[in-house]
Motif scaffolding. Structure first.
Motif, PDB file in Angstrom:
ATOM      1  N   THR A  50       0.824  -1.198   0.000  1.00 23.01           N
ATOM      2  CA  THR A  50       0.000   0.000   0.000  1.00 23.01           C
ATOM      3  C   THR A  50       0.857   1.246   0.000  1.00 23.01           C
ATOM      4  O   THR A  50       1.985   1.235   0.467  1.00 23.01           O
ATOM      5  CB  THR A  50      -0.913   0.034   1.243  1.00 23.01           C
ATOM      6  N   ALA A  51       0.303   2.295  -0.576  1.00 21.33           N
ATOM      7  CA  ALA A  51       0.996   3.582  -0.558  1.00 21.33           C
ATOM      8  C   ALA A  51       0.599   4.298   0.718  1.00 21.33           C
ATOM      9  O   ALA A  51      -0.504   4.799   0.834  1.00 21.33           O
ATOM     10  CB  ALA A  51       0.616   4.408  -1.785  1.00 21.33           C
ATOM     11  N   THR A  52       1.448   4.308   1.669  1.00 16.80           N
ATOM     12  CA  THR A  52       1.133   4.873   2.977  1.00 16.80           C
ATOM     13  C   THR A  52       2.297   5.684   3.486  1.00 16.80           C
ATOM     14  O   THR A  52       3.433   5.279   3.356  1.00 16.80           O
ATOM     15  CB  THR A  52       0.844   3.744   3.994  1.00 16.80           C
TER      16      THR A  52
ATOM     17  N   PRO B  87      -0.353  -0.471  -4.755  1.00 17.55           N
ATOM     18  CA  PRO B  87      -0.546  -1.892  -5.037  1.00 17.55           C
ATOM     19  C   PRO B  87      -0.628  -2.157  -6.539  1.00 17.55           C
ATOM     20  O   PRO B  87      -1.167  -1.358  -7.288  1.00 17.55           O
ATOM     21  CB  PRO B  87      -1.890  -2.219  -4.376  1.00 17.55           C
ATOM     22  N   GLY B  88      -0.064  -3.269  -6.940  1.00 18.55           N
ATOM     23  CA  GLY B  88      -0.134  -3.680  -8.337  1.00 18.55           C
ATOM     24  C   GLY B  88       0.856  -2.994  -9.249  1.00 18.55           C
ATOM     25  O   GLY B  88       0.878  -3.235 -10.445  1.00 18.55           O
ATOM     26  N   THR B  89       1.684  -2.106  -8.717  1.00 17.80           N
ATOM     27  CA  THR B  89       2.699  -1.458  -9.549  1.00 17.80           C
ATOM     28  C   THR B  89       4.069  -1.909  -9.086  1.00 17.80           C
ATOM     29  O   THR B  89       4.261  -2.326  -7.959  1.00 17.80           O
ATOM     30  CB  THR B  89       2.627   0.076  -9.445  1.00 17.80           C
ATOM     31  N   SER B  90       4.989  -1.823  -9.984  1.00 12.67           N
ATOM     32  CA  SER B  90       6.352  -2.198  -9.633  1.00 12.67           C
ATOM     33  C   SER B  90       7.319  -1.184 -10.228  1.00 12.67           C
ATOM     34  O   SER B  90       7.719  -1.309 -11.380  1.00 12.67           O
ATOM     35  CB  SER B  90       6.662  -3.602 -10.173  1.00 12.67           C
TER      36      SER B  90
ATOM     37  N   VAL C 276       7.476  -3.120  10.342  1.00 14.51           N
ATOM     38  CA  VAL C 276       6.343  -2.708   9.507  1.00 14.51           C
ATOM     39  C   VAL C 276       6.347  -3.470   8.181  1.00 14.51           C
ATOM     40  O   VAL C 276       5.288  -3.851   7.670  1.00 14.51           O
ATOM     41  CB  VAL C 276       6.388  -1.180   9.257  1.00 14.51           C
ATOM     42  N   LEU C 277       7.520  -3.714   7.620  1.00 13.31           N
ATOM     43  CA  LEU C 277       7.600  -4.357   6.308  1.00 13.31           C
ATOM     44  C   LEU C 277       7.402  -5.870   6.358  1.00 13.31           C
ATOM     45  O   LEU C 277       6.958  -6.466   5.368  1.00 13.31           O
ATOM     46  CB  LEU C 277       8.939  -4.027   5.639  1.00 13.31           C
ATOM     47  N   ASP C 278       7.717  -6.508   7.471  1.00 10.58           N
ATOM     48  CA  ASP C 278       7.580  -7.972   7.572  1.00 10.58           C
ATOM     49  C   ASP C 278       6.188  -8.461   7.149  1.00 10.58           C
ATOM     50  O   ASP C 278       6.080  -9.370   6.329  1.00 10.58           O
ATOM     51  CB  ASP C 278       7.908  -8.458   8.990  1.00 10.58           C
ATOM     52  N   PRO C 279       5.101  -7.906   7.686  1.00 14.94           N
ATOM     53  CA  PRO C 279       3.782  -8.404   7.272  1.00 14.94           C
ATOM     54  C   PRO C 279       3.421  -8.056   5.825  1.00 14.94           C
ATOM     55  O   PRO C 279       2.592  -8.717   5.215  1.00 14.94           O
ATOM     56  CB  PRO C 279       2.804  -7.744   8.240  1.00 14.94           C
ATOM     57  N   LEU C 280       4.026  -7.012   5.279  1.00 18.44           N
ATOM     58  CA  LEU C 280       3.723  -6.593   3.913  1.00 18.44           C
ATOM     59  C   LEU C 280       4.528  -7.366   2.874  1.00 18.44           C
ATOM     60  O   LEU C 280       4.011  -7.742   1.822  1.00 18.44           O
ATOM     61  CB  LEU C 280       4.005  -5.095   3.749  1.00 18.44           C
ATOM     62  N   TRP C 281       5.800  -7.571   3.149  1.00 18.33           N
ATOM     63  CA  TRP C 281       6.708  -8.149   2.170  1.00 18.33           C
ATOM     64  C   TRP C 281       7.212  -9.537   2.541  1.00 18.33           C
ATOM     65  O   TRP C 281       7.987 -10.115   1.809  1.00 18.33           O
ATOM     66  CB  TRP C 281       7.915  -7.227   1.980  1.00 18.33           C
TER      67      TRP C 281
ATOM     68  N   ALA D 170       9.410   9.041  -5.541  1.00 13.84           N
ATOM     69  CA  ALA D 170       9.984   7.695  -5.465  1.00 13.84           C
ATOM     70  C   ALA D 170       8.940   6.609  -5.664  1.00 13.84           C
ATOM     71  O   ALA D 170       9.260   5.513  -6.140  1.00 13.84           O
ATOM     72  CB  ALA D 170      10.678   7.500  -4.118  1.00 13.84           C
ATOM     73  N   THR D 171       7.689   6.873  -5.306  1.00 18.76           N
ATOM     74  CA  THR D 171       6.644   5.858  -5.413  1.00 18.76           C
ATOM     75  C   THR D 171       5.809   6.000  -6.682  1.00 18.76           C
ATOM     76  O   THR D 171       4.826   5.290  -6.865  1.00 18.76           O
ATOM     77  CB  THR D 171       5.723   5.898  -4.174  1.00 18.76           C
ATOM     78  N   ASP D 172       6.200   6.904  -7.556  1.00 16.04           N
ATOM     79  CA  ASP D 172       5.530   7.053  -8.841  1.00 16.04           C
ATOM     80  C   ASP D 172       6.052   5.971  -9.781  1.00 16.04           C
ATOM     81  O   ASP D 172       7.233   5.958 -10.115  1.00 16.04           O
ATOM     82  CB  ASP D 172       5.825   8.451  -9.402  1.00 16.04           C
TER      83      ASP D 172
END
Length: 200
Positions: free
Chosen positions: A2-4, A30-33, A58-63, A135-137
């Motif tokens: 997610t973008a957060t 989501p869905g972008t790379s 924070v990243l463990d559950p996401l990634w 950076a997230t674009d």
């Protein structure tokens, strides 16, 4: 993913000094790379021992569980070999020539590799917000250092514009525009003076 952005004003950080400050992180939608960067992280210091546990938690559950992190030692004065994070240990390594100094590389058993732009802790909030968005674009193709250099150029341009605006304000307050109008009238009058022909 997610973008957060995990962030709160500094005043809120001071209200509850016993709780850790919120994590300042933004991930790609989501869905972008994104080709080169998966998100941006704005740590509060250059102390990996203090900063990495909250990030990896924070990243463990996401990634998937982060097992290894690598950095370039250029901006990290001390690089610990291991950092305990919520029941497991994250190994930390470094690469000087091979890794962008403004990037943090994270490895997970289940999801592979992730690259984060590291925004320097001393960065002002406006520039940091711009860097996180950029950076997230997913359409961006700049490296981590490329993003930092672009932000520096934007900052320099903003400072130059502010400086020019301030100079113009001072110039106006000293009668600058009135002087310019007087000057242009004088030039117009000079332009209308008939020119004598040669020999007259």
């Amino acid at each position: 993913m997610t973008a957060t952005t995990f962030d709160k004003p500094a005043a809120e950080d001071r209200i509850s000094p016993s709780s850790p400050p919120p994590l300042r992180l933004q991930l790609a939608p989501p869905g972008t790379s994104p080709a080169l960067i998966d998100g941006a992280w704005w740590p509060r210091s250059r102390d990996l021992t203090a900063e990495l546990p909250a990030l990896t938690a924070v990243l463990d559950p996401l990634w998937g569980r982060i097992t290894r992190v690598t950095v370039n030692p250029t901006f990290w004065p001390v690089i610990p070999r291991n950092i305990p994070v919520q029941g497991h240990v994250v190994k930390v390594g470094w690469f000087k020539a091979e890794q962008d100094p403004n990037k943090l590389l994270l490895l997970s058993y289940t999801a592979g590799r992730w690259d984060l732009l590291v925004i320097p802790p001393e960065t002002d909030a406006v520039t940091a917000a711009r860097l996180m968005t950029t950076a997230t674009d997913p359409t961006r193709q700049l490296t981590a250092s490329g993003l930092i250099q672009e932000a520096v150029l934007f900052g320099t341009a903003d400072e130059a514009a502010a400086w020019d605006s301030a100079r113009e304000t001072v110039w106006d307050s000293e009668g600058g525009h009135d002087a310019r109008h007087t000057s242009s009238h004088a030039e117009a009058a000079i332009g209308r003076v008939p020119i004598r022909a040669a020999g007259m």
